[in-house]
Design a protein around this motif. Structure first.
Motif, PDB file in Angstrom:
ATOM      1  N   GLU A  46      33.516 -16.786  11.986  1.00 26.05           N
ATOM      2  CA  GLU A  46      33.218 -17.360  13.301  1.00 26.05           C
ATOM      3  C   GLU A  46      31.785 -17.038  13.724  1.00 26.05           C
ATOM      4  OE1 GLU A  46      35.905 -15.569  12.568  1.00 26.05           O
ATOM      5  OE2 GLU A  46      37.371 -17.233  12.542  1.00 26.05           O
ATOM      6  N   GLU A  47      31.336 -15.799  13.458  1.00 29.78           N
ATOM      7  CA  GLU A  47      29.972 -15.417  13.827  1.00 29.78           C
ATOM      8  C   GLU A  47      28.947 -16.177  12.991  1.00 29.78           C
ATOM      9  OE1 GLU A  47      30.360 -10.786  15.243  1.00 29.78           O
ATOM     10  OE2 GLU A  47      30.675 -11.248  13.131  1.00 29.78           O
ATOM     11  N   LEU A  48      29.211 -16.299  11.697  1.00 27.00           N
ATOM     12  CA  LEU A  48      28.289 -17.034  10.829  1.00 27.00           C
ATOM     13  C   LEU A  48      28.212 -18.503  11.208  1.00 27.00           C
ATOM     14  CD1 LEU A  48      28.928 -15.530   7.296  1.00 27.00           C
ATOM     15  CD2 LEU A  48      26.688 -15.922   8.304  1.00 27.00           C
ATOM     16  N   ALA A  49      29.331 -19.075  11.628  1.00 29.65           N
ATOM     17  CA  ALA A  49      29.381 -20.497  11.959  1.00 29.65           C
ATOM     18  C   ALA A  49      28.513 -20.845  13.161  1.00 29.65           C
ATOM     19  CB  ALA A  49      30.824 -20.926  12.209  1.00 29.65           C
ATOM     20  N   THR A  50      28.136 -19.841  13.951  1.00 32.23           N
ATOM     21  CA  THR A  50      27.279 -20.110  15.110  1.00 32.23           C
ATOM     22  C   THR A  50      25.817 -20.250  14.727  1.00 32.23           C
ATOM     23  OG1 THR A  50      26.905 -17.753  15.592  1.00 32.23           O
ATOM     24  CG2 THR A  50      28.848 -18.798  16.593  1.00 32.23           C
ATOM     25  N   VAL A  51      25.463 -19.866  13.503  1.00 32.47           N
ATOM     26  CA  VAL A  51      24.079 -19.996  13.057  1.00 32.47           C
ATOM     27  C   VAL A  51      23.770 -21.465  12.818  1.00 32.47           C
ATOM     28  CG1 VAL A  51      22.384 -19.338  11.303  1.00 32.47           C
ATOM     29  CG2 VAL A  51      24.141 -17.714  12.019  1.00 32.47           C
ATOM     30  N   GLU A  52      22.585 -21.877  13.207  1.00 35.91           N
ATOM     31  CA  GLU A  52      22.191 -23.279  13.103  1.00 35.91           C
ATOM     32  C   GLU A  52      22.420 -23.837  11.698  1.00 35.91           C
ATOM     33  OE1 GLU A  52      18.132 -26.005  13.646  1.00 35.91           O
ATOM     34  OE2 GLU A  52      18.061 -23.820  13.811  1.00 35.91           O
ATOM     35  N   LYS A  53      23.097 -24.983  11.633  1.00 36.14           N
ATOM     36  CA  LYS A  53      23.313 -25.767  10.409  1.00 36.14           C
ATOM     37  C   LYS A  53      24.220 -25.081   9.389  1.00 36.14           C
ATOM     38  CE  LYS A  53      19.055 -28.471  10.714  1.00 36.14           C
ATOM     39  NZ  LYS A  53      17.846 -28.934  10.032  1.00 36.14           N
ATOM     40  N   ILE A  54      25.090 -24.181   9.840  1.00 33.06           N
ATOM     41  CA  ILE A  54      26.012 -23.564   8.888  1.00 33.06           C
ATOM     42  C   ILE A  54      27.397 -24.186   9.009  1.00 33.06           C
ATOM     43  CG2 ILE A  54      27.251 -21.438   8.323  1.00 33.06           C
ATOM     44  CD1 ILE A  54      24.765 -19.909   8.429  1.00 33.06           C
ATOM     45  N   GLY A  55      28.081 -24.035  10.112  1.00 34.31           N
ATOM     46  CA  GLY A  55      29.415 -24.603  10.253  1.00 34.31           C
ATOM     47  C   GLY A  55      30.472 -23.762   9.560  1.00 34.31           C
ATOM     48  N   THR A  56      31.734 -24.135   9.780  1.00 35.41           N
ATOM     49  CA  THR A  56      32.856 -23.310   9.354  1.00 35.41           C
ATOM     50  C   THR A  56      32.999 -23.220   7.840  1.00 35.41           C
ATOM     51  OG1 THR A  56      34.006 -23.996  11.370  1.00 35.41           O
ATOM     52  CG2 THR A  56      35.322 -22.910   9.680  1.00 35.41           C
ATOM     53  N   ILE A  57      32.912 -24.352   7.147  1.00 34.64           N
ATOM     54  CA  ILE A  57      33.122 -24.349   5.692  1.00 34.64           C
ATOM     55  C   ILE A  57      32.050 -23.524   4.990  1.00 34.64           C
ATOM     56  CG2 ILE A  57      33.003 -25.799   3.624  1.00 34.64           C
ATOM     57  CD1 ILE A  57      34.552 -27.907   5.042  1.00 34.64           C
ATOM     58  N   LYS A  58      30.786 -23.752   5.355  1.00 38.77           N
ATOM     59  CA  LYS A  58      29.708 -23.005   4.711  1.00 38.77           C
ATOM     60  C   LYS A  58      29.797 -21.525   5.068  1.00 38.77           C
ATOM     61  CE  LYS A  58      25.879 -25.125   4.024  1.00 38.77           C
ATOM     62  NZ  LYS A  58      24.558 -25.786   4.193  1.00 38.77           N
ATOM     63  N   ALA A  59      30.203 -21.226   6.307  1.00 36.48           N
ATOM     64  CA  ALA A  59      30.331 -19.820   6.725  1.00 36.48           C
ATOM     65  C   ALA A  59      31.372 -19.100   5.881  1.00 36.48           C
ATOM     66  CB  ALA A  59      30.710 -19.755   8.210  1.00 36.48           C
ATOM     67  N   ALA A  60      32.519 -19.739   5.659  1.00 37.07           N
ATOM     68  CA  ALA A  60      33.570 -19.126   4.842  1.00 37.07           C
ATOM     69  C   ALA A  60      33.082 -18.906   3.415  1.00 37.07           C
ATOM     70  CB  ALA A  60      34.814 -20.006   4.853  1.00 37.07           C
ATOM     71  N   MET A  61      32.306 -19.856   2.907  1.00 35.89           N
ATOM     72  CA  MET A  61      31.761 -19.733   1.554  1.00 35.89           C
ATOM     73  C   MET A  61      30.797 -18.554   1.462  1.00 35.89           C
ATOM     74  SD  MET A  61      29.571 -22.603  -0.565  1.00 35.89           S
ATOM     75  CE  MET A  61      30.785 -23.873  -0.194  1.00 35.89           C
ATOM     76  N   ILE A  62      29.954 -18.379   2.485  1.00 37.06           N
ATOM     77  CA  ILE A  62      28.982 -17.284   2.490  1.00 37.06           C
ATOM     78  C   ILE A  62      29.693 -15.937   2.550  1.00 37.06           C
ATOM     79  CG2 ILE A  62      27.129 -16.200   3.827  1.00 37.06           C
ATOM     80  CD1 ILE A  62      26.250 -19.054   4.629  1.00 37.06           C
ATOM     81  N   VAL A  63      30.728 -15.838   3.383  1.00 40.68           N
ATOM     82  CA  VAL A  63      31.491 -14.591   3.473  1.00 40.68           C
ATOM     83  C   VAL A  63      32.087 -14.232   2.115  1.00 40.68           C
ATOM     84  CG1 VAL A  63      33.577 -13.540   4.438  1.00 40.68           C
ATOM     85  CG2 VAL A  63      31.990 -14.751   5.938  1.00 40.68           C
ATOM     86  N   ASP A  64      32.690 -15.205   1.445  1.00 35.76           N
ATOM     87  CA  ASP A  64      33.288 -14.962   0.128  1.00 35.76           C
ATOM     88  C   ASP A  64      32.225 -14.565  -0.898  1.00 35.76           C
ATOM     89  OD1 ASP A  64      35.770 -15.549   1.133  1.00 35.76           O
ATOM     90  OD2 ASP A  64      35.820 -17.601   0.376  1.00 35.76           O
ATOM     91  N   GLU A  65      31.081 -15.252  -0.865  1.00 34.33           N
ATOM     92  CA  GLU A  65      30.016 -14.963  -1.814  1.00 34.33           C
ATOM     93  C   GLU A  65      29.463 -13.553  -1.631  1.00 34.33           C
ATOM     94  OE1 GLU A  65      27.892 -17.418  -4.146  1.00 34.33           O
ATOM     95  OE2 GLU A  65      30.046 -17.497  -4.374  1.00 34.33           O
ATOM     96  N   LEU A  66      29.255 -13.150  -0.385  1.00 29.56           N
ATOM     97  CA  LEU A  66      28.725 -11.810  -0.133  1.00 29.56           C
ATOM     98  C   LEU A  66      29.708 -10.729  -0.578  1.00 29.56           C
ATOM     99  CD1 LEU A  66      27.043 -12.337   3.360  1.00 29.56           C
ATOM    100  CD2 LEU A  66      25.900 -12.005   1.164  1.00 29.56           C
ATOM    101  N   ALA A  67      30.998 -11.012  -0.418  1.00 31.66           N
ATOM    102  CA  ALA A  67      32.000 -10.057  -0.891  1.00 31.66           C
ATOM    103  C   ALA A  67      31.951  -9.955  -2.415  1.00 31.66           C
ATOM    104  CB  ALA A  67      33.387 -10.494  -0.430  1.00 31.66           C
TER     105      ALA A  67
END
Length: 684
Positions: A558-579
């Motif tokens: 939810e926090e990542l999705a607030t960053v400009e041009k990210i959105g929910t799908i990309k945010a979930a992908m980034i969280v998984d990638e960082l893990a």
């Protein structure tokens, strides 16, 4: 396509009605826009030739779902010409228009979003042009519209300063899937047991209408192409205003806005034919830019007389599918590539064509030896559209999808449409590390791809983190791409033909560069990790927003999705990638890689105190002291926004040799222009 009998005509009518119904209900139609248009045009031509009354054609032309919400101004369709610049020039000449706007024609679903007192309160489909369907329930699925539009306009032209709080604004545009969103949508649908969408256009229609009953959210995007309510004129200025308010616009999608004269329009439509934005397009829309021209020309019964759509012809031929080659990308992604019988397509010989993924091959039913449709539709890379099943003679054979990774023999993660080697980046270590040390990432001079490969092959390096613990002795012992020649000394040492080590001098330089890269900055560290869904610009945005790797890793979807041009799908992908990258990040940090920007460069800095605060700066041409990527980083570190194009909202253009059309545009608009040296002298 030509229809030659009434039986064939009736079958075609049935097919397009079924496809239209599916498109306007749940988006499950398997026909692309081009295929539907081909069937519709053939049926219309036959009906006219034979004098057949076909009310079904009128119905599908206006949309199977009209709705009961009246449009404040009709949303009309556009007159079209296909791949015919002569016809376009004739239309422009007859129109008497001198100043045009030019925008990509997006292949999605037309909608209008209504703002009341600065907040989005209603969304309505185009429907039959006079009335549309209320789909307000899907507003929360759009991940790129502003939640509030208010305060003075940010338009730089000095025209619009109206405070629009309490002002009613309608923004018209296209609901679309970006390519990333389409892939993510099908992953979500598979996870929830729903059938995948056949293509992005049909998929976004199904996503929008299915949002009311679906128990999970599928994000999509909105690109504006018109507005009712702002007093800005001409049209190009109103699009600048919408962008200043936070909307994405069709005009800004490819970075060229106008206004244009007639000659420039023809140049633009030809230049855009090879462009590949992150959304599907099928042509260009040419409009009168000035309100006076629009009023003078008026509208007809179905189309405005001041706009026309220039559609790129669907370029497709048939060939034979000979082989499917499988490659592994730097994140472990399995990618199929079709080798076909060489065929001429749009002036070039095509030998290879893209295939999306194993599920796409299975869903469309491709077989080796098939006659296949090879297609280009305003795209550079040809793709296989479908097999011609009627041409099968029994000699075709199934396509063997690899059971294990062709690189390393490991298993695949097949839980999503995109298959990945379970080793991920470990499988494609050469590609991952070479990307990380490249100029746009950590910029470690001396580490070529060939040297990275030899380091990995010789066990000196296994991943990015290993670079930061290398000693000069370890690097010096790695074999170079040179070999010992046939000399007496080398024969005596029995090393003729063997690889020459890198040596201490080169090794020392490389280790020095690696040490320097430890302080490259958070944005470049994020870029070097190769996180899916990010690139240079997104990495800078993440670094500016979070300030440290710890804060970024701790952020929720939810926090990542607030960053400009990210959105929910990309945010979930980034969280998984960082893990997934946790071990690499931890080892890099332990080796001394700085994972936090200095406070002065972070978003927490008082924006008003920064020299470029509130300014939009475009960098173009060749730079001498910095790369363009580095210049964009500098702009953002000084509080500015790095822009990719020049418009009336641009504050400053930094131009080097070869600046080209952007320099001309800046001169026309009165945008301040500086050289690289002048920019550095004034702001650094």
């Amino acid at each position: 396509m030509n229809i030659t009998s009434r039986t064939e005509f009736d079958a075609t009518i049935t097919q397009i009605v079924e496809a239209s119904t599916a498109y306007y209900t749940d988006g499950t139609s398997n026909l692309s826009d081009a295929q539907f248009d081909s069937l519709y045009d053939a049926a219309s031509a036959y009906a006219e030739q034979q004098g057949i009354d076909a009310p079904e054609l009128a119905k599908v032309a206006s949309g199977s779902v009209s709705g009961d919400v009246a449009h404040s101004v009709p949303m009309l369709s556009l007159e079209k010409v296909t791949e015919d610049t002569a016809a376009l020039t004739t239309w422009m000449t007859k129109s008497g228009i001198e100043q045009f706007s030019v925008e990509p024609k997006l292949d999605g679903l037309a909608v209008v979003i209504r703002y009341r007192n600065g907040k989005p309160v209603q969304m309505v489909t185009r429907g039959d042009g006079s009335h549309g369907e209320d789909v307000t329930y899907a507003l929360e699925s759009i991940d790129n519209i502003p939640a509030f539009v208010g305060g003075p306009s940010h338009h730089k032209g000095g025209i619009s300063t109206r405070d629009i709080r309490g002002f009613d604004l309608e923004v018209r545009g296209e609901a679309v899937f970006t390519h990333d969103q389409f892939e993510g949508a099908n992953v979500l649908r598979e996870q929830h047991g729903d059938p995948v969408f056949a293509n992005a256009r049909n998929g976004v229609a199904g996503t929008l209408r299915g949002a009311k009953s679906r128990d999970y959210l599928i994000p999509f995007s909105f690109y504006a192409y018109d507005q009712i309510g702002l007093d800005t004129a001409p049209h190009t200025d109103s699009m600048d205003d919408l962008e200043a308010f936070g909307f994405a616009t069709a005009a800004g999608l490819l970075g060229r806005r106008g206004p244009h004269d007639m000659g420039q329009v023809v140049t633009e439509v030809q230049a855009w034919a090879g462009a590949e934005p992150n959304v599907d397009t099928d042509g260009i829309v040419v409009k009168a830019d000035r309100t006076s021209d629009r009023v003078r020309l008026g509208i007809g019964s179905r189309t405005p007389r001041w706009a026309i759509a220039y559609k790129y012809a669907t370029q497709q031929v048939t060939s034979t599918l000979l082989e499917v080659e499988w490659t592994i990308g730097r994140t472990g992604r399995l990618t199929p590539r079709a080798r076909i019988e060489p065929v001429e397509l749009t002036g070039s010989t095509v030998t290879y064509a893209s295939l999306h993924n194993p599920d796409d091959i299975s869903r469309k039913g491709f077989m080796l030896g098939d006659t296949v449709i090879v297609k280009k539709a305003g795209e550079i890379i040809p793709r296989l559209e479908a097999p011609v099943v009627a041409h099968r003679d029994g000699s075709q054979t199934p396509i063997d999808v690899p059971a294990v990774c062709p690189n390393c023999g490991s298993n695949f993660d097949t839980t999503q449409a995109v298959w990945r080697c379970v080793r991920g980046r470990g499988c494609a270590a050469v590609e991952s590390v070479a990307y990380a040390v490249s100029r746009d990432a950590l910029d470690i001079d001396g580490l070529s791809t060939s040297l990275v490969k030899r380091m990995i092959d010789q066990g000196v390096v296994t991943d990015l983190a290993d670079l930061f613990t290398l000693t000069a002795a370890q690097v010096a012992a790695v074999s170079s791409d040179k070999v010992y020649g046939d000399t007496a000394q080398n024969r005596k040492a029995d090393r003729v033909g063997q690889s020459v080590p890198v040596g201490s001098t080169v090794a020392g330089n490389i280790v020095t560069q690696i040490e320097k890269a430890k302080t490259a900055g958070l944005a470049r560290v994020i870029t070097s990790l190769g996180v899916r869904g990010t690139g240079r610009s997104m990495s800078r945005r993440l670094a500016k927003h979070f300030g440290s790797m710890d804060a970024l890793r701790a952020a929720s979807v939810e926090e990542l999705a607030t960053v400009e041009k990210i959105g929910t799908i990309k945010a979930a992908m980034i969280v998984d990638e960082l893990a997934e990258l946790a071990s690499v990040i931890d080892r890099m940090s332990a080796a001394g890689v700085v994972m936090q920007d200095a406070p002065a460069s972070r978003a927490t800095t008082d924006a008003c105190s920064q020299p470029l605060a509130g300014m939009s700066v475009c960098v173009t041409g060749s730079m001498v002291l910095r790369t363009r990527s580095e210049m964009n980083e500098t702009v953002e570190s000084l509080g500015g926004r790095a822009a990719s194009s020049v418009s009336k909202s641009t504050s400053l253009l930094v131009a080097g040799p070869g600046a080209g059309s952007k320099l001309d545009k800046a001169a026309t608009l009165g945008v301040r222009v500086m050289t690289e040296d002048e920019f550095i002298a004034e702001y650094l």
